[in-house]
Write an enzyme that holds these catalytic residues in place. Structure first.
Site, PDB file in Angstrom:
ATOM      1  N   GLN A 103       0.865  -1.181   0.000  1.00 36.51           N
ATOM      2  CA  GLN A 103       0.000   0.000   0.000  1.00 36.51           C
ATOM      3  C   GLN A 103       0.907   1.238   0.000  1.00 36.51           C
ATOM      4  OE1 GLN A 103      -2.526   0.979   3.455  1.00 36.51           O
ATOM      5  NE2 GLN A 103      -4.230   1.054   2.026  1.00 36.51           N
ATOM      6  N   TYR A 174      -7.759  10.725   5.118  1.00 38.71           N
ATOM      7  CA  TYR A 174      -6.529  10.983   5.869  1.00 38.71           C
ATOM      8  C   TYR A 174      -5.326  10.737   4.975  1.00 38.71           C
ATOM      9  CZ  TYR A 174      -6.054   5.903   6.911  1.00 38.71           C
ATOM     10  OH  TYR A 174      -5.922   4.546   6.822  1.00 38.71           O
ATOM     11  N   ARG A 224      -7.377   2.437  -3.193  1.00 38.32           N
ATOM     12  CA  ARG A 224      -8.271   2.260  -2.034  1.00 38.32           C
ATOM     13  C   ARG A 224      -8.970   3.590  -1.773  1.00 38.32           C
ATOM     14  NH1 ARG A 224      -7.774  -0.133   4.160  1.00 38.32           N
ATOM     15  NH2 ARG A 224      -9.026  -1.882   3.510  1.00 38.32           N
ATOM     16  N   CYS A 346     -12.665 -13.966  14.075  1.00 39.01           N
ATOM     17  CA  CYS A 346     -12.444 -12.685  14.767  1.00 39.01           C
ATOM     18  C   CYS A 346     -13.682 -12.367  15.610  1.00 39.01           C
ATOM     19  CB  CYS A 346     -12.217 -11.597  13.726  1.00 39.01           C
ATOM     20  SG  CYS A 346     -12.242  -9.929  14.404  1.00 39.01           S
ATOM     21  N   CYS A 349     -13.018  -7.875  19.040  1.00 35.42           N
ATOM     22  CA  CYS A 349     -12.724  -7.421  20.408  1.00 35.42           C
ATOM     23  C   CYS A 349     -11.873  -6.159  20.416  1.00 35.42           C
ATOM     24  CB  CYS A 349     -12.018  -8.526  21.180  1.00 35.42           C
ATOM     25  SG  CYS A 349     -10.309  -8.811  20.631  1.00 35.42           S
TER      26      CYS A 349
HETATM   27  C1  LIG Z   1      -4.006  -3.745  12.995  1.00 36.01           C
HETATM   28  C2  LIG Z   1      -4.618  -3.080  11.788  1.00 36.01           C
HETATM   29  C3  LIG Z   1      -3.843  -2.249  10.987  1.00 36.01           C
HETATM   30  C4  LIG Z   1      -4.413  -1.637   9.862  1.00 36.01           C
HETATM   31  N1  LIG Z   1      -3.615  -0.884   9.034  1.00 36.01           N
HETATM   32  C5  LIG Z   1      -4.125  -0.387   7.878  1.00 36.01           C
HETATM   33  C6  LIG Z   1      -3.283   0.261   6.925  1.00 36.01           C
HETATM   34  O1  LIG Z   1      -2.079   0.340   7.084  1.00 36.01           O
HETATM   35  N2  LIG Z   1      -3.880   0.782   5.820  1.00 36.01           N
HETATM   36  C7  LIG Z   1      -5.220   0.706   5.597  1.00 36.01           C
HETATM   37  O2  LIG Z   1      -5.704   1.208   4.596  1.00 36.01           O
HETATM   38  N3  LIG Z   1      -6.033   0.050   6.461  1.00 36.01           N
HETATM   39  C8  LIG Z   1      -5.513  -0.505   7.580  1.00 36.01           C
HETATM   40  N4  LIG Z   1      -6.311  -1.224   8.430  1.00 36.01           N
HETATM   41  C9  LIG Z   1      -7.737  -1.401   8.085  1.00 36.01           C
HETATM   42  C10 LIG Z   1      -7.957  -2.714   7.339  1.00 36.01           C
HETATM   43  O3  LIG Z   1      -7.326  -2.731   6.092  1.00 36.01           O
HETATM   44  C11 LIG Z   1      -9.469  -2.967   7.138  1.00 36.01           C
HETATM   45  O4  LIG Z   1      -9.980  -1.940   6.340  1.00 36.01           O
HETATM   46  C12 LIG Z   1     -10.240  -3.010   8.431  1.00 36.01           C
HETATM   47  O5  LIG Z   1      -9.580  -3.820   9.393  1.00 36.01           O
HETATM   48  C13 LIG Z   1     -11.659  -3.521   8.209  1.00 36.01           C
HETATM   49  O6  LIG Z   1     -11.623  -4.801   7.679  1.00 36.01           O
HETATM   50  P1  LIG Z   1     -11.952  -6.114   8.577  1.00 36.01           P
HETATM   51  O7  LIG Z   1     -13.296  -5.857   9.177  1.00 36.01           O
HETATM   52  O8  LIG Z   1     -11.929  -7.241   7.610  1.00 36.01           O
HETATM   53  O9  LIG Z   1     -10.892  -6.197   9.615  1.00 36.01           O
HETATM   54  C14 LIG Z   1      -5.771  -1.842   9.550  1.00 36.01           C
HETATM   55  C15 LIG Z   1      -6.532  -2.694  10.351  1.00 36.01           C
HETATM   56  C16 LIG Z   1      -5.973  -3.315  11.448  1.00 36.01           C
HETATM   57  C17 LIG Z   1      -6.829  -4.237  12.279  1.00 36.01           C
END
Ligand SMILES: Cc1cc2nc3c(=O)[nH]c(=O)nc-3n(C[C@H](O)[C@H](O)[C@H](O)COP(=O)(O)O)c2cc1C
Length: 656
Positions: A103, A174, A224, A346, A349
């Site tokens: 990314q 952001y 994205r 998941c 939490c």
């Molecule tokens: C620990 C963590 C770090 C993340 N870092 C990024 C990131 O670097 N860039 C980004 O666009 N989204 C980041 N996200 C968001 C995820 O890409 C994703 O959009 C979000 O977790 C929702 O998806 P999920 O419900 O499948 O977890 C992060 C999420 C988590 C949990």
């Protein structure tokens, strides 16, 4: 078992061929080296995820600017010297036949530059950012030109490192591109003017043009983007639909649709249970109508059957999963092979994020303590297989039995109750997603060669008969709660009576308590109990003598609970002394000395599990084993959440 044919069908993003439609969402886990290259910890973490069988891994944020880091240990692609480090990571992922794209981002207003380089972050306008509490300055046109070049060079390095494509991060209003794109952050009046669609879109289009100049037409680019920003005055879906075809013309091969804006607690990005499953799908489906390139959707798409339906019904072409793959990197393989009940799901939490801000050692996972520790705790059998006896069938005992059996030990699990789960059965009633984890542990214990003896007391004779090499004591704690003047009255519930209440309610029975309830104790147990009662129509008031609520949860989980209390209309008084319990309710003394009464027909005193030394010492003595072969964990070794229990279980299993 459904075949999930849609989810496991191939697809191309530009020239990149994917064997299936599951994409790992980018997650900045913060394991990087000081020079912002991937660490060995990264390699082990991604190797294990790649072995899980997704089609594509979205690698976390890589900053394109040496002056502007995103997180303390995040990655960069701003110097040629970083290419070799990235190449190692690419090789590890490719070895599993999985594609990977980093990314690409400039952190813009979210940069940590003030802390690392003592320089001010920059962005479209003067913005105070909630994540770092810093104010960025407005960029000059020359600086914008420099940043465009940095993006181009970053992508060139990505290609040289062997990545299969890139994802440009332009979402969540952001960082650099997302901020320029958003009317909430872009107040410029020049060619990049925030007041005009063309002005907001210009930086993203300029960056795309430069990238295409650098890497040609056949290097796949995903963008994205927030389908809409979920904030008044923010971008709406029509903005993205208007923009999407222009981006395709500029060379975009795929859209990764997320939603919302960034805030201090990233509540709209990494969501709690108040967001439903697949909350960005509608936006993705709408964008699909506007373009011919594939559309990827993220956000609580954690169930493979639902993910398959999303693709089969044409609501999106690919499905991104983030936290689901932290919890279980093998999810794609298990889904493809029809082993759905083996998936460690998941629980939302928020531990992955809270661990970062409480332990300062990168991201982790409550239900999978190996996440980020794959190198320390490799998936390998122990050198010598031993007889292990686990006493107690709560989360600590179940996880101990599971990890020990997975390591090839011969395990007997003894539980005095007729059911497995212990106190976690009640925790699963209060926070229903805990049930996923409990089911997972029970299923695993059932599937592994573990001898389970229910309704069995562990005593000296039995322990001798089992000839254990090691014993794990996971018998939970004794529920304890503070003595309060008036607590013997009939309308006061504590200890076992509270557990019985939850059990009754969990079985759908009438709660048989008053309509107004005062709960003394707003630790995580008290808070979840209050929410659970309020959802069942009780009018609840929380009282917490200390100044802190929802302990020992981290900031993000706590803030979810603050909002829940608000929505459910639960008042909370913290930092107050409880003078006594009267027939009318609970008499409080404020710090000022003012006395007041919280009216309540029922008063609940929430306690917490304490070590039951008599039981634990008795078992230790009965074991008749050297001290280093007897392990006490979970609440039996001191109060903690399931995270503590499971982590200890894993560590002990690896020490046997
Ligand atoms: C620990 C963590 C770090 C993340 N870092 C990024 C990131 O670097 N860039 C980004 O666009 N989204 C980041 N996200 C968001 C995820 O890409 C994703 O959009 C979000 O977790 C929702 O998806 P999920 O419900 O499948 O977890 C992060 C999420 C988590 C949990």
């Amino acid at each position: 078992m459904p075949k999930l044919n849609a989810l496991f069908s191939p697809l191309k993003i530009g020239s990149m061929e994917l064997p299936n439609r599951i994409v790992m969402a980018p997650m900045t886990v913060d394991y990087g080296m000081p020079d912002e290259t991937p660490s060995d910890r990264h390699l082990a973490y991604y190797a294990e995820r790649a072995a899980g069988g997704m089609g594509l891994i979205g690698l976390e944020v890589c900053s394109v600017d040496a002056d502007h880091r995103y997180q303390q240990h995040s990655l960069g692609l701003h110097s040629d010297s970083q290419i070799a480090g990235h190449k190692k990571l690419v090789d590890v992922i490719h070895a599993q036949g999985v594609k990977v794209q980093p990314q690409i981002s400039h952190p813009g207003p979210e940069s940590l530059a003030p802390f690392f380089k003592q320089i001010q972050p920059m962005g479209p306008s003067v913005i105070r950012t909630e994540t770092t509490k810093q104010v960025c300055r407005e960029m000059t046109l020359e600086e914008i030109e420099t940043v465009i070049e940095l993006y181009g060079e970053g992508v060139r390095r990505a290609r040289e490192a062997g990545y299969d494509g890139v994802e440009l991060h332009a979402a969540h209003n952001y960082m650099m591109l997302g901020s320029f794109l958003s009317p909430l952050r872009n107040f410029r009046t020049d060619d990049y003017a925030g007041g005009r669609f063309e002005g907001r879109a210009k930086l993203l289009l300029d960056v795309l043009a430069r990238i295409r100049q650098k890497v040609g037409d056949d290097f796949p680019i995903t963008v994205r983007i927030s389908g809409f920003e979920r904030e008044s005055g923010g971008r709406e879906i029509n903005d993205t639909q208007r923009l999407a075809p222009l981006l395709v013309e500029a060379g975009v091969d795929c859209f990764h649709v997320t939603g919302g804006v960034g805030d201090a607690n990233i509540t709209q990005i990494i969501t709690g249970p108040e967001f439903g499953a697949g909350y960005n799908i509608a936006a993705a489906t709408a964008i699909k109508q506007a373009v011919d390139v594939p559309v990827l959707v993220v956000g609580q798409n954690m169930d493979p059957i639902e993910a398959d339906a999303i693709v089969a019904e044409g609501r999106a072409d690919l499905v991104a999963m983030g936290r689901a793959l932290l919890a279980d990197p093998q999810l794609p393989n298990k889904a493809r092979e029809g082993r759905l009940r083996e998936i460690n799901r998941c629980t939302l939490c928020q531990g992955c994020v809270d661990i970062m801000t409480t332990e300062f050692n990168g991201a982790g996972c409550w239900v999978n303590p190996r996440a980020g520790k794959e190198g320390e705790f490799p998936l390998a059998a122990a050198e010598v297989s031993k007889q292990v006896v686990v006493v107690g069938g709560g989360p600590a005992g179940l996880a101990s039995a599971m990890y020990a059996a997975e390591r090839g030990h011969s395990v007997t699990l003894i539980e005095k109750d007729e059911n497995l789960g212990g106190a976690f059965r009640l925790a699963s009633t209060l926070f229903s997603r805990n049930q996923y984890f409990l089911d997972y542990l029970i299923n695993r214990v059932g599937d592994l060669p573990i001898e389970v003896r229910l309704g069995t007391e562990a005593n000296e004779t039995l322990l001798k008969e089992l000839e254990a090499d090691s014993m794990v004591i996971a018998v939970g704690g004794r529920f304890s709660s503070p003595a309060i003047d008036g607590d013997q009255a009939d309308h006061v519930l504590r200890g076992q009576a509270v557990l019985e209440l939850v059990k009754r309610g969990g079985q759908g029975a009438d709660l048989a308590i008053g309509q107004t309830v005062a709960i003394i104790g707003a630790n995580l147990i008290g808070i979840e109990l209050a929410e659970w009662l309020a959802r069942r129509g009780k009018r609840v008031h929380l009282i917490e003598p200390s100044g802190r609520m929802a302990m020992p949860a981290g900031k993000k989980r706590r803030s979810d609970h603050c909002k829940n209390l608000d929505r459910l209309g639960i008042p909370i008084n913290t930092g107050v002394a409880v003078a006594r319990i009267s027939a009318e309710g609970v008499v409080l003394v404020q710090a000022s000395g003012r006395e007041s009464c919280v009216p309540a027909e029922t008063v609940i005193i929430v306690g917490f599990p304490e070590i039951d030394s008599k039981v634990v010492d008795g078992l230790v003595a009965s074991a008749q084993l050297p001290a280093e072969r007897v392990h006490v964990l979970g609440d039996a070794g001191g109060f903690g959440l399931s995270k503590k229990a499971v982590q200890e279980a894993m560590e002990i299993a690896y020490s046997i």
